[in-house]
Design an enzyme around this catalytic site. Sequence first.
Site, PDB file in Angstrom:
ATOM      1  CB  SER A   1       5.066   0.099   1.785  1.00  0.00           C
ATOM      2  OG  SER A   1       4.544   1.363   1.438  1.00  0.00           O
TER       3      SER A   1
ATOM      4  CE1 TYR B   1       2.769   0.181   6.786  1.00  0.00           C
ATOM      5  CE2 TYR B   1       3.288   1.822   5.113  1.00  0.00           C
ATOM      6  CZ  TYR B   1       2.843   0.558   5.461  1.00  0.00           C
ATOM      7  OH  TYR B   1       2.482  -0.324   4.476  1.00  0.00           O
TER       8      TYR B   1
ATOM      9  CE  LYS C   1       4.651  -2.844   5.600  1.00  0.00           C
ATOM     10  NZ  LYS C   1       4.142  -4.229   5.590  1.00  0.00           N
TER      11      LYS C   1
END
Length: 343
Positions: free
Chosen positions: A128, A153, A157
């Site tokens: 991302s 989050y 990643k």
Amino acid sequence: MKANRIVLLTGGAGYIGSHLAVRLIESNYDVIILDSFVNSNERSIGNIAAITGTLPILVNGDIRNRSIVDRIFSEYDVSAVVHLAGLKSVSESVSDPLSYYENNVIGGINLVTAMKQAGVFRLLFSSSATIYGPNASSPVSEQYEPCQPVNPYGRSKLFLEEIYSDICASDPRWSVGVLRYFNPVGAHKSALIGEDPSGIPNNLFPFVSAVVNGNLPKLNVFGDDYDTPDGTGVRDYIHVMDLADGHLRALNWIEKRTGYDVWNLGTGTGVSVLEIIRVFERITSVEVPFQVVERRAGDIATCYADVDKSFRELGWKAQRTLFDMIEDTWRWQQKNPNGFRGL
């Protein structure tokens, strides 16, 4: 099944996964979908078949369950893995970080451990643009450092990116491609698959669609005093089918090479919130009610991709316009006002 054309697609029933499954099947890959249906709906599998004429193999399970993952590799001659599975809400990751580290990081480690044991060394990983953090200036390239994501989050990643880089450095058999998504939107033109958030949408396009459709009263615009042409935040939105095509190009790359590579997948162009509202209004002939509220913590004025590397190395460039993105989003919303739950 065709030899050396079998792809394991984790999270393949979800928004991005279902569109990618369609493109993989259309490109003569055999697809095995592993999905726990935490963030997806099993109805998407039948709709993938309706679009392509081919029903993918479905395994209902979690990537953290090693016995399920091992069974897939023992039963099928998998040639490559595309790893999309994981939790994906920024706000939820802030309130429940342990779930994100367990699902995303531990799940991602479990997957490559099983791959290594099975002798499968080709991996495409869904990352991302969140990993770049708030200090990156646009257009942001893959070479930007230091990456400083501000939420669990994004950190989950980045952790996996670093782990996958390390395993490539330790073992020359590995070929890992990392795709840093910007903001996927849109839907398949058939309107059989599309973005199907549970509850109130977190993302702009499904939220505006729900407002236009009358399912939500109005849109909150978080700040109108940014240093942008109209004061609202500017982001890079990419059609989900362009994103799927980017995966195919990257898969072709890792099938022919070893090592570790990273590419941005975006359009390379920023679009503001107000621009999106106006195009929605033009396409739907419905005025979008909105109110300006305070900025959200951590939001930045502008973020869009430098896509030179993906074009130079993969020969890939986003083809669909903002009009295409919104038109396809609206078609999906009209035909599926309650998503898969309304089917």
